[in-house]
Design a protein around this motif. Structure first.
Motif, PDB file in Angstrom:
ATOM      1  N   ARG B  85     -12.497 -14.902 -45.262  1.00 17.38           N
ATOM      2  CA  ARG B  85     -13.657 -14.699 -46.149  1.00 17.38           C
ATOM      3  C   ARG B  85     -13.229 -14.530 -47.607  1.00 17.38           C
ATOM      4  N   LEU B  86     -12.025 -13.992 -47.800  1.00 17.03           N
ATOM      5  CA  LEU B  86     -11.545 -13.852 -49.179  1.00 17.03           C
ATOM      6  C   LEU B  86     -11.268 -15.223 -49.792  1.00 17.03           C
ATOM      7  N   GLN B  87     -10.647 -16.079 -48.991  1.00 18.48           N
ATOM      8  CA  GLN B  87     -10.352 -17.427 -49.502  1.00 18.48           C
ATOM      9  C   GLN B  87     -11.644 -18.144 -49.855  1.00 18.48           C
ATOM     10  N   GLN B  88     -12.642 -17.983 -48.979  1.00 17.12           N
ATOM     11  CA  GLN B  88     -13.934 -18.614 -49.215  1.00 17.12           C
ATOM     12  C   GLN B  88     -14.566 -18.076 -50.498  1.00 17.12           C
ATOM     13  N   ALA B  89     -14.468 -16.752 -50.680  1.00 15.16           N
ATOM     14  CA  ALA B  89     -15.067 -16.137 -51.864  1.00 15.16           C
ATOM     15  C   ALA B  89     -14.347 -16.601 -53.140  1.00 15.16           C
ATOM     16  N   ALA B 109      -5.623  -8.291 -51.845  1.00 17.70           N
ATOM     17  CA  ALA B 109      -7.034  -7.972 -51.631  1.00 17.70           C
ATOM     18  C   ALA B 109      -7.320  -7.784 -50.143  1.00 17.70           C
ATOM     19  N   ALA B 110      -6.692  -8.621 -49.313  1.00 14.05           N
ATOM     20  CA  ALA B 110      -6.906  -8.511 -47.866  1.00 14.05           C
ATOM     21  C   ALA B 110      -6.420  -7.150 -47.382  1.00 14.05           C
ATOM     22  N   TYR B 111      -5.289  -6.718 -47.934  1.00 12.37           N
ATOM     23  CA  TYR B 111      -4.748  -5.415 -47.562  1.00 12.37           C
ATOM     24  C   TYR B 111      -5.726  -4.312 -47.975  1.00 12.37           C
ATOM     25  N   TYR B 112      -6.299  -4.474 -49.156  1.00 13.22           N
ATOM     26  CA  TYR B 112      -7.263  -3.476 -49.651  1.00 13.22           C
ATOM     27  C   TYR B 112      -8.503  -3.430 -48.762  1.00 13.22           C
ATOM     28  N   LEU B 113      -8.980  -4.594 -48.332  1.00 16.97           N
ATOM     29  CA  LEU B 113     -10.151  -4.600 -47.464  1.00 16.97           C
ATOM     30  C   LEU B 113      -9.864  -3.876 -46.150  1.00 16.97           C
ATOM     31  N   GLU B 114      -8.605  -3.992 -45.681  1.00 13.77           N
ATOM     32  CA  GLU B 114      -8.228  -3.297 -44.451  1.00 13.77           C
ATOM     33  C   GLU B 114      -8.029  -1.800 -44.686  1.00 13.77           C
ATOM     34  N   THR B 137     -11.853 -11.311 -64.282  1.00 10.00           N
ATOM     35  CA  THR B 137     -13.212 -10.935 -63.913  1.00 10.00           C
ATOM     36  C   THR B 137     -13.662 -11.675 -62.654  1.00 10.00           C
ATOM     37  N   ARG B 138     -13.330 -12.965 -62.589  1.00 13.00           N
ATOM     38  CA  ARG B 138     -13.765 -13.739 -61.436  1.00 13.00           C
ATOM     39  C   ARG B 138     -12.995 -13.385 -60.170  1.00 13.00           C
ATOM     40  N   ILE B 139     -11.794 -12.900 -60.344  1.00 12.27           N
ATOM     41  CA  ILE B 139     -11.055 -12.434 -59.163  1.00 12.27           C
ATOM     42  C   ILE B 139     -11.740 -11.192 -58.611  1.00 12.27           C
ATOM     43  N   PHE B 140     -12.104 -10.277 -59.511  1.00 14.13           N
ATOM     44  CA  PHE B 140     -12.798  -9.067 -59.051  1.00 14.13           C
ATOM     45  C   PHE B 140     -14.114  -9.420 -58.376  1.00 14.13           C
ATOM     46  N   GLU B 141     -14.833 -10.360 -58.987  1.00 18.59           N
ATOM     47  CA  GLU B 141     -16.103 -10.768 -58.377  1.00 18.59           C
ATOM     48  C   GLU B 141     -15.887 -11.337 -56.981  1.00 18.59           C
ATOM     49  N   SER B 142     -14.834 -12.144 -56.846  1.00 18.34           N
ATOM     50  CA  SER B 142     -14.560 -12.748 -55.537  1.00 18.34           C
ATOM     51  C   SER B 142     -14.276 -11.664 -54.505  1.00 18.34           C
ATOM     52  N   TYR B 150     -17.701  -8.043 -45.840  1.00 21.29           N
ATOM     53  CA  TYR B 150     -16.867  -7.341 -44.892  1.00 21.29           C
ATOM     54  C   TYR B 150     -17.600  -6.177 -44.253  1.00 21.29           C
ATOM     55  N   SER B 151     -18.304  -5.413 -45.108  1.00 23.61           N
ATOM     56  CA  SER B 151     -18.928  -4.216 -44.564  1.00 23.61           C
ATOM     57  C   SER B 151     -20.102  -4.566 -43.636  1.00 23.61           C
ATOM     58  N   ILE B 152     -20.695  -5.738 -43.854  1.00 25.75           N
ATOM     59  CA  ILE B 152     -21.792  -6.134 -42.970  1.00 25.75           C
ATOM     60  C   ILE B 152     -21.240  -6.504 -41.593  1.00 25.75           C
ATOM     61  N   VAL B 153     -20.130  -7.227 -41.615  1.00 23.43           N
ATOM     62  CA  VAL B 153     -19.569  -7.720 -40.354  1.00 23.43           C
ATOM     63  C   VAL B 153     -19.106  -6.555 -39.484  1.00 23.43           C
TER      64      VAL B 153
END
Ligand code: FES
Ligand code: FES
Lengths: 493, 153
Positions: B85-89, B109-114, B137-142, B150-153
């Motif tokens: 999902r990060l790559q997609q974003a 970022a993936a590590y942070y999401l975990e 800025t766009r990295i943060f947005e992604s 993530y939180s929905i899933v």
């Protein structure tokens, strides 16, 4: 890889494969066709890979030559890279300006001086762009610009995002601010009174032929940034004399697209396209993708002109053995010049296929009957563009992009740090081919100056890397960013 | 020196000099070229990978320290032919331009999401990763977009 007497092949990350070919041919005393240059992704460009890869490619090829044709790979480590590759030209600009009491600009005398380092590199061309942008987007009938580049004993300077223009834009914009202060006029107002309009002349005698509404752009930027309100708020805030100071400022500028003057005519770019077995097209250009979106944009243009879905468009890897010289990937020229040539080539293909409703079927049929269809188109200079290199008169650029930026900063007087707290940019960039990519370019460009101003102490010998910006674009050095929170709080008290 | 390690779920036996950088082993010996080298001195984060659940700069890890470890690189994120999902974003929000910083950014970022508790915000989570192209800025947005997914899933 250099095989004595036969062939030299270079693979590398570069913006201009044909520059490397041109540089290596005399080095080895060979015909250009014997030098094959292949661009490999990835990595950014920003001008740093414009002409310097010639040097690295030359060194690697010579080593390989010496080793009897064995492949040689050359990698600069960070320190070598800082020492050897090109940087932005440092500059010093003196400006004298005469205004009427109401803020109308009547005379402008600019003296631009660039530090050219110890090697010629692209200094003269950088100087040219710097000079042509020096007077800013203001109307002044009596302008003199003197541009010089001097040889010094520093590291080589070369192309770098903006190519000399940012240096002179910074100078004229600072000068406008100081003049506003002297005259007791608001910095936005003094600019408004002097903006160029359609029909006005630039210092080279170029008459602006397109509609441009800088007032509207500036108003929009001021409104989006609440400029007027913040100016008075910040003044109040600063008077209180606390540990922080806040400021808001603006700049307005233009940037010429494509090569300066007759550069495009001299290069005479060529673009080729051919039909593919899938019934699509393949685009053959020497322009490279380094994150700015070349491949996406050219594929879009080809798809639209041929009326086929974009996934039927292939872009050939930039390789001098396979693609024609469509010029270097610099000077914001790829979309404008190469893009137009791709459109022309696509239309030519359609014409050869007799304007089919279904391009794919027609293409397959043609290939079955004739085997191949490849068209090549060449840049044709516009009859409206004249440029005289001797007198520096004429149309310096075929088109301009215009922009108004407003930035807010906060200084911490105790820990001597600065943060950019808001940034608004209103850009007139002409026809946008890909909105996302265009937005990406625009959101990324403020990063450079912010890093330079606020964070980095980037010198050639002690290297500190300019550093991550946090959301809302605040800026700190790596060590400071990691300082315990309590320490910061204490400092603020 | 014979070393065995697992990269993106595959086992490998390699015999490099013990001080060879994990980054070079990944790229040269094992052909996992997704991990990039930016500075080679631990400052830019381009070479970030996950080793046994810890975020590491592979240019700073001698291969002898990676013996018996499990390494996840950018190539290990996409599963079943579908982008993470990060790559997609990053793709949709314009979080990537030239792509040199992108593998490291996405891994961090993936590590942070975990491990959302380990950093105060996305800014801190990505503090060691530098990007020259996007202006961040766009990295943060992604990352934000991916994390709300993530939180929905
Ligand atoms: S390459 Fe490892 S941190 Fe830069
Ligand atoms: S996308 Fe180029 S460095 Fe981040």
């Amino acid at each position: 890889m250099a095989i004595p007497g036969k062939q030299v092949t270079v693979w590398g990350s570069m913006q201009c494969p044909y520059y490397v070919q041109k540089a290596l041919a005399p080095l080895f005393g060979m015909e250009p066709e014997q030098i094959r240059v292949v661009q490999t992704e990835t990595g950014g460009g920003f001008g740093g890979k414009e002409e310097y890869p010639n040097m690295i490619a030359g060194h690697a090829a010579l080593l390989s030559w010496k080793a009897g044709g064995r492949a040689v790979k050359m990698i600069y480590d960070r320190r070598e890279d800082m020492w050897a590759t090109t940087k932005r030209h440092p500059s010093k600009t003196r400006i004298k300006a005469g205004f009427k009491r109401d803020g109308t600009l009547v005379v402008l005398d600019i003296d631009l001086l660039l530090d050219g380092g110890a090697y010629p590199t692209l200094s003269s061309v950088v100087l040219s762009r710097g000079t042509l942008h020096a007077a800013g987007p203001y109307k002044c009938d009596c302008t003199r610009v003197r541009g010089r580049v001097v040889m010094t004993n520093s590291v080589p300077y070369g192309a770098f995002r903006g190519f000399g223009a940012p240096q002179s834009i910074y100078a004229i914009e600072m000068h406008m601010n100081r003049s506003a202060q002297e005259l007791g006029i608001d910095p936005a107002e003094i600019r408004r009174r002097n903006f160029l309009h359609k029909g006005d002349q630039m210092p080279t005698g170029q008459v602006i032929k397109e509609e441009i509404d800088l007032e509207m752009m500036m108003d929009r930027a001021l409104e989006l940034s609440s400029y007027q309100r913040k100016r008075s708020e910040f003044e109040e805030f600063n008077k209180r004399g606390e540990t922080h100071r806040r400021g808001i400022g603006l700049s307005v500028f233009f940037h010429g697209s494509g090569f300066t003057g007759s550069g495009e005519t001299r290069i005479g770019s060529e673009v080729a396209m051919r039909l593919t077995a899938q019934g699509g097209v393949e685009v053959l250009v020497a322009n490279v993708e380094y994150g700015q979106g070349t491949n996406t944009v050219l594929a879009q243009i080809a798809a639209e002109a041929c009326r086929i879905p974009p996934d039927l468009v292939e872009i050939h890897q930039p390789d001098t053995a396979a693609v024609p010289n469509s010029g270097p990937t610099v000077a914001s020229r790829t979309t404008m010049i190469t893009g137009k040539l791709v459109e022309r080539a696509s239309l030519e293909l359609r014409k050869r296929l007799r304007e089919p409703d279904d391009f794919t079927t027609a293409a397959r049929q043609y290939l079955a009957e004739h085997g191949e269809l490849k068209v090549t188109v060449r840049y044709e200079p516009s009859a409206e563009i004249h440029w005289d290199d001797e007198t520096y008169r004429g149309e310096a650029y075929a088109a301009y992009a215009w922009s108004c930026d407003v930035a807010e900063v906060e200084l911490d007087l105790i820990d001597c740090t600065a943060r950019a707290t808001n940034f608004v940019s209103v850009v007139e960039c002409g026809r946008v081919i890909n909105p996302l990519l265009a937005a990406c370019q625009i959101t990324s460009f403020p990063l450079r100056p912010m890093c330079r101003r606020f964070r980095s102490s980037l010198s050639s010998f002690r290297i500190r890397i300019p550093v991550p910006i946090r959301p809302k674009v605040s800026v700190r050095c790596p060590l400071m960013g990691r300082r315990p929170l309590s320490h910061r709080l204490w400092l603020k008290r | 020196m014979q070393i065995s390690l697992t990269v993106n779920g595959k086992n490998y036996q390699v015999t490099p000099p013990p001080m060879k950088r994990l980054l070079d082993v990944l790229r040269e010996d094992l052909a996992w070229t997704g991990t990039k080298e930016g500075c080679g001195e631990g400052e830019c984060g381009a070479c970030t990978a996950i080793m046994d659940g810890v975020l590491v700069l592979t240019c700073m890890v001698p291969i002898c320290q990676a013996a018996g470890k499990h390494v996840t690189t950018i190539e290990g994120l996409a599963a079943d032919g579908k982008l993470h999902r990060l790559q997609q974003a990053f793709l949709e929000k314009g979080g990537a331009q030239c792509g040199i910083c992108t593998p490291g950014m996405i891994i961090a970022a993936a590590y942070y999401l975990e491990h959302p508790d380990e950093a105060e915000d996305i800014g801190e989570a990505l503090a060691g990763n530098q990007c020259r192209c996007t202006g961040y800025t766009r990295i943060f947005e992604s990352v934000k977009a991916a994390s709300s997914l993530y939180s929905i899933v």
